[in-house]
Design a protein around this motif. Structure first.
Motif, short mmCIF file in Angstrom:
data_model
loop_
_atom_site.label_atom_id
_atom_site.label_comp_id
_atom_site.label_asym_id
_atom_site.label_seq_id
_atom_site.Cartn_x
_atom_site.Cartn_y
_atom_site.Cartn_z
N ASN A 40 0.83 -1.20 0.00
CA ASN A 40 0.00 0.00 0.00
C ASN A 40 0.88 1.26 0.00
OD1 ASN A 40 -1.82 2.10 0.58
ND2 ASN A 40 -3.18 0.68 1.66
N ALA A 41 1.14 1.78 -1.19
CA ALA A 41 2.02 2.94 -1.32
C ALA A 41 1.42 4.19 -0.68
CB ALA A 41 2.33 3.20 -2.79
N ARG A 42 0.10 4.33 -0.72
CA ARG A 42 -0.53 5.52 -0.15
C ARG A 42 -0.42 5.53 1.37
NH1 ARG A 42 -6.14 6.10 -3.74
NH2 ARG A 42 -5.12 6.46 -5.75
N LEU A 43 -0.63 4.37 1.97
CA LEU A 43 -0.48 4.29 3.43
C LEU A 43 0.97 4.55 3.81
CD1 LEU A 43 -1.45 3.65 6.26
CD2 LEU A 43 -1.16 1.21 5.76
N ARG A 44 1.90 4.00 3.05
CA ARG A 44 3.32 4.19 3.34
C ARG A 44 3.69 5.68 3.25
NH1 ARG A 44 4.82 0.80 0.17
NH2 ARG A 44 4.98 -0.92 1.67
N ALA A 45 3.20 6.35 2.21
CA ALA A 45 3.51 7.78 2.04
C ALA A 45 2.92 8.61 3.17
CB ALA A 45 2.98 8.26 0.69
N ALA A 46 1.70 8.26 3.59
CA ALA A 46 1.06 9.00 4.69
C ALA A 46 1.81 8.78 6.00
CB ALA A 46 -0.40 8.57 4.83
N LEU A 47 2.28 7.58 6.21
CA LEU A 47 3.02 7.27 7.43
C LEU A 47 4.35 8.03 7.46
CD1 LEU A 47 2.73 5.55 9.96
CD2 LEU A 47 3.88 3.68 8.77
#
Length: 252
Positions: A11-18
């Motif tokens: 999940n690239a979006r979750l990773r970026a948000a984290l």
């Protein structure tokens, strides 16, 4: 950086948000009361979606939209998205929409922007740098379509002149590569589309457009509510006529 955050799969979006939040996997797991290995699975296993209450906790902590991080969240126990899942917010009148929302949505669009407007004056007021913003998005590769009412179909000469003057606000866009400007013969709803998000202003009999409600929708899978308005947008642009000259004022 934690090795799980360096992983490019999942999940690239979750990773970026984290990463943007500065929070660690362990810290996030602690905040939501989960085992860190569960959070790692959310990050690294494609299609892994948490339970709704955990997803909303995480989204609140990271200051993001849970449906942006997990687009299938609304479908966890359903075969298709329901209208309530598509509704991000609604506003009783156009004036109660947060002032920054119009520009934020348009500025964040990557794939497409569609504007189908019964006048267009209110949006130019809400986003003072609208022409520049749309020009920048088109230059970045975003497809931009703008439909304004056809002055030749106005009921009175005064109305035709007013619509021509509104067109004049957008005239700089007419020859911008990637921007398509058209005239429509009348629309049922004003719609501002930025990728998968829409601000829809449905018509209410006897109510001026500014006093009608505004729906903030997000397309999720084969979403029935948003899909209907997207079909309406396609109809508007399919039946519209090209805008030839935005500076032909009625006095000419």
């Amino acid at each position: 950086m934690n090795a799980a955050l360096k992983n490019t799969a999942g999940n690239a979006r979750l990773r970026a948000a984290l990463v943007a939040s500065g929070m660690t996997i362990e810290g996030l797991a602690h905040e939501v009361g989960m085992d860190p290995r569960t959070v790692e699975r959310w990050l690294n296993e494609p299609g892994r979606t948490p339970y709704a209450r955990h997803a909303h906790q995480v989204a609140q902590l990271l200051h993001v939209d849970p449906y942006e991080i997990w687009p299938t969240l609304g479908n966890r126990r359903k075969t298709s998205a329901q209208p309530r899942d598509e509704m991000l917010a609604w506003y009783p009148t156009r004036g109660t929409v947060p002032a920054a929302l119009w520009a934020t949505l348009l500025r964040g669009a990557v794939d497409r922007i569609d504007l189908a407007l019964s006048c267009g004056l209110f949006l130019a007021d809400a986003v003072p740098d609208l022409v520049e913003l749309l020009t920048e998005r088109a230059a970045a590769g975003t497809r931009v379509r703008l439909a304004l009412p056809d002055p030749t179909q106005a009921a009175t000469q005064n109305e035709a002149t007013r619509l021509l003057l509104v067109e004049d606000l957008y005239t700089a866009l007419q020859h911008v590569p990637g921007v398509r400007m058209v005239r429509h013969g009348g629309i049922a709803n004003d719609v501002v589309r930025a990728d998968e998000q829409l601000l829809v202003m449905p018509r209410v009999d006897g109510c001026p457009p500014a006093a009608a409600p505004v729906l903030h929708l997000k397309r999720l899978d084969h979403a029935p509510l948003t899909g209907a308005y997207l079909l309406g947008l396609d109809h508007v642009f399919t039946t519209a006529v090209p805008l030839v000259n935005t500076r032909r004022l009625a006095a000419a």
